[in-house]
Structures are given as structure tokens and as C-alpha cells.
Design an enzyme around this catalytic site. Structure first.
Site, PDB file in Angstrom:
ATOM      1  N   GLY A   9      23.052  52.904 118.358  1.00 43.64           N
ATOM      2  CA  GLY A   9      22.900  52.611 116.941  1.00 43.64           C
ATOM      3  C   GLY A   9      21.758  51.656 116.684  1.00 43.64           C
ATOM      4  O   GLY A   9      21.820  50.802 115.786  1.00 43.64           O
ATOM      5  N   ALA A  10      20.674  51.811 117.450  1.00 50.17           N
ATOM      6  CA  ALA A  10      19.565  50.852 117.409  1.00 50.17           C
ATOM      7  C   ALA A  10      18.535  51.162 116.340  1.00 50.17           C
ATOM      8  O   ALA A  10      17.559  50.427 116.200  1.00 50.17           O
ATOM      9  CB  ALA A  10      18.882  50.791 118.782  1.00 50.17           C
ATOM     10  N   ASP A  60      23.103  61.460 119.608  1.00 50.09           N
ATOM     11  CA  ASP A  60      24.274  61.395 118.741  1.00 50.09           C
ATOM     12  C   ASP A  60      25.475  61.100 119.619  1.00 50.09           C
ATOM     13  O   ASP A  60      25.905  61.953 120.410  1.00 50.09           O
ATOM     14  CB  ASP A  60      24.463  62.715 117.990  1.00 50.09           C
ATOM     15  CG  ASP A  60      25.569  62.646 116.954  1.00 50.09           C
ATOM     16  OD1 ASP A  60      26.400  61.715 117.015  1.00 50.09           O
ATOM     17  OD2 ASP A  60      25.620  63.538 116.079  1.00 50.09           O
ATOM     18  N   TYR A 153      38.997  53.403 108.659  1.00 46.57           N
ATOM     19  CA  TYR A 153      37.977  52.534 109.267  1.00 46.57           C
ATOM     20  C   TYR A 153      38.643  51.394 110.012  1.00 46.57           C
ATOM     21  O   TYR A 153      38.294  51.102 111.170  1.00 46.57           O
ATOM     22  CB  TYR A 153      37.019  51.994 108.204  1.00 46.57           C
ATOM     23  CG  TYR A 153      36.011  51.017 108.782  1.00 46.57           C
ATOM     24  CD1 TYR A 153      35.033  51.456 109.682  1.00 46.57           C
ATOM     25  CD2 TYR A 153      36.048  49.662 108.450  1.00 46.57           C
ATOM     26  CE1 TYR A 153      34.123  50.567 110.243  1.00 46.57           C
ATOM     27  CE2 TYR A 153      35.149  48.774 109.001  1.00 46.57           C
ATOM     28  CZ  TYR A 153      34.192  49.223 109.896  1.00 46.57           C
ATOM     29  OH  TYR A 153      33.290  48.344 110.453  1.00 46.57           O
ATOM     30  N   LYS A 157      38.560  50.463 114.135  1.00 49.36           N
ATOM     31  CA  LYS A 157      38.154  49.169 114.695  1.00 49.36           C
ATOM     32  C   LYS A 157      39.312  48.470 115.409  1.00 49.36           C
ATOM     33  O   LYS A 157      39.092  47.739 116.387  1.00 49.36           O
ATOM     34  CB  LYS A 157      37.554  48.284 113.604  1.00 49.36           C
ATOM     35  CG  LYS A 157      36.179  48.772 113.135  1.00 49.36           C
ATOM     36  CD  LYS A 157      35.169  48.836 114.285  1.00 49.36           C
ATOM     37  CE  LYS A 157      33.782  49.217 113.823  1.00 49.36           C
ATOM     38  NZ  LYS A 157      32.782  49.225 114.917  1.00 49.36           N
ATOM     39  N   GLY A 184      32.330  39.653 110.209  1.00 50.98           N
ATOM     40  CA  GLY A 184      32.797  39.811 108.848  1.00 50.98           C
ATOM     41  C   GLY A 184      31.738  40.557 108.061  1.00 50.98           C
ATOM     42  O   GLY A 184      31.159  41.531 108.541  1.00 50.98           O
ATOM     43  N   GLU A 189      22.623  48.217 106.016  1.00 50.74           N
ATOM     44  CA  GLU A 189      22.840  49.454 105.259  1.00 50.74           C
ATOM     45  C   GLU A 189      24.295  49.922 105.351  1.00 50.74           C
ATOM     46  O   GLU A 189      24.640  50.986 104.846  1.00 50.74           O
ATOM     47  CB  GLU A 189      21.909  50.553 105.772  1.00 50.74           C
ATOM     48  CG  GLU A 189      22.122  50.928 107.222  1.00 50.74           C
ATOM     49  CD  GLU A 189      21.197  52.035 107.700  1.00 50.74           C
ATOM     50  OE1 GLU A 189      21.568  52.727 108.656  1.00 50.74           O
ATOM     51  OE2 GLU A 189      20.107  52.191 107.116  1.00 50.74           O
TER      52      GLU A 189
END
Length: 252
Positions: A9-10, A60, A153, A157, A184, A189
Site C-alpha cells: 500500500g505504498a 494487488d 471495517y 481490524k 486513530g 485519502e
């Protein structure tokens, strides 16, 4: 030889900040993400600013075959991964459970849980073979608490938190440390993705207080990654000073 870090995810946000922070502090980087142009721009910045080697992987994490083939095809030098940062993740939508959108659920579960597992499954054997390594999973306050509209979500996590603990136990005999960073509210984005491009709604999330920056999370990562090998930072929960819980924010 410089240490090597792989960051998923860079291509934006926390992942980009982590890659830059590690490069600034002497690491060579493998940067992985879906947006090739962003990765190429990041690689150029790292090379020009910090003079470190960079390998870009257009990847991906939701596709196990893609992950497996890409990791297996790494040049031998790049297989000596010292630090894996499982950062790729997202939140999509805020629907209550009875109105949940299945595609949103699948995207979150496939990226946040299965993607983390896929990358770890392919990278961890490279570490166990060398009897050394560090894995840092980017979790969330949503992995500690649940909140309205966060159902799936938060579930993903919470799964990251449990997987991290199990991973730490499994990899203990191989001298591999496993850490979690749970941020937090961070202004990236993230909210724009969650609200599916609605800029007004995304901006409202951070109104009235100073949220964390991606660089704050990168600083936490650097702290973990630069501890002596006898020290393991198992878990960091980092919040803006204006945030006390997932729901309680002091807005002015």
C-alpha cells in the site's frame, strides 16, 4: 549492505510516508501497490532524495497467485527482507449492517485480512530461513473498538489484531518480531475512499481538530524498526491529542 523493507500500500498515504521514512534512515525499499505511476514517482523521490535502491512491485494483495508469483520472482538480493510493513488496507462505506453492500464488505475483507495474510504467507518463509526479521501490521483504533457504521471495517481490524498476536506466537521460535500500529484519525485519502470520492464528507471527518499525519505513523514505524533485536514493541496505539476514543473527538 543496507537493510531491506517491503511496504504494501505504498502508493499513497501511510504507506508512502513509511517508505520515505525508512529510506531516509538507511533502508533499501520494496514498494508495492496497485497504482504504478504513484510507485514510480515515489521510487524516483527515494532515489533522488536519499540515494537508496528501490524495487517497485505493481501488486494487488487480494490476489494470492499474483502475490506468490511476485514474491517468488524477486531477485535473490531482494529476498533478504528485514522488515515487512503490512499497510495495504481500506474502509469502504458506512452502511449499517442490515443495509450493507456486499461488494464493500468483500473489498475490505479481501484487502485488510486476506491480503495481509497472503503477503505474510509469502514473505515470512524468507525470514524464517534466515532466523531474523520484523513484521509490522498497520491496524487501527477500529481494531480496539467498534463504532456505528464501522461494522465490517472494525471486524477486519479486530481480525488484524488477533492475527498479529497469533503470528507473534508462531514466529517466536524463528526469532521474528511481530508488531502492530493502531492509528486513530489520520488525514490521508482514507476518508475519501470510505465515502467513495465524496470530498465534502471526507473533509468533514477532520473538521475542528488537528488529526494525525501519515508521517506520525511513519515515525512510530521507525521507532519499532530501529529497536535492538532483544526489544519487541508489540503494540502501539497512536491518536491525535483531540481524540480520546473511536467516537470521542474534541472539535472546536
Amino acid at each position: 549492505m543496507n537493510k531491506i523493507a517491503l511496504v504494501t500500500g505504498a502508493s499513497a498515504g501511510i504507506g508512502e510516508a513509511c517508505a520515505l521514512k525508512l529510506a531516509e534512515n538507511g533502508f533499501d525499499l520494496i514498494i508495492a501497490g496497485r497504482r504504478l505511476e504513484n510507485l514510480e514517482n515515489l521510487a524516483k523521490k527515494i532515489k533522488e532524495k536519499f540515494n537508496k535502491e528501490v524495487l517497485s512491485l505493481c501488486l494487488d494483495v487480494r490476489n494470492y497467485e499474483d502475490v506468490e508469483q511476485t514474491i517468488n520472482a524477486l531477485p535473490e538480493k531482494w529476498k533478504n527482507i528485514d522488515v515487512l510493513v503490512n499497510n495495504a488496507g481500506l474502509a469502504v462505506g458506512v452502511s449499517p449492517i442490515e443495509q450493507g453492500i456486499i461488494d464493500d464488505w468483500d473489498r475490505m475483507i479481501d484487502t485488510n485480512v486476506k491480503g495481509l495474510l497472503y503477503v505474510t504467507r509469502c514473505v515470512s518463509p524468507l525470514m524464517t530461513a534466515r532466523k531474523k526479521g520484523l513484521i509490522v501490521n498497520i491496524s487501527s483504533i477500529a481494531g480496539k473498538e467498534a463504532y456505528p457504521g464501522g461494522n465490517v471495517y472494525c471486524g477486519t481490524k479486530h481480525a488484524v489484531e488477533a492475527i498479529t498476536k497469533g503470528m507473534r506466537i508462531d514466529l517466536l521460535p524463528h526469532n521474528i518480531r511481530v508488531s502492530s500500529i493502531a492509528p486513530g484519525m489520520v488525514e490521508t485519502e482514507f476518508s475519501l475512499v470510505r465515502f467513495k470520492g465524496d470530498e465534502n464528507k471526507a473533509e468533514q471527518v477532520y473538521e475542528g481538530f488537528i488529526p494525525l499525519k501519515a508521517e506520525d505513523i511513519a515515525d512510530s514505524l521507525l521507532f519499532i524498526a530501529t529497536r535492538p533485536e532483544h526489544v519487541s514493541i508489540n503494540d502501539i496505539l497512536i491518536m491525535p491529542s483531540a481524540q480520546a476514543s473511536a467516537r470521542d473527538v474534541n472539535r472546536k
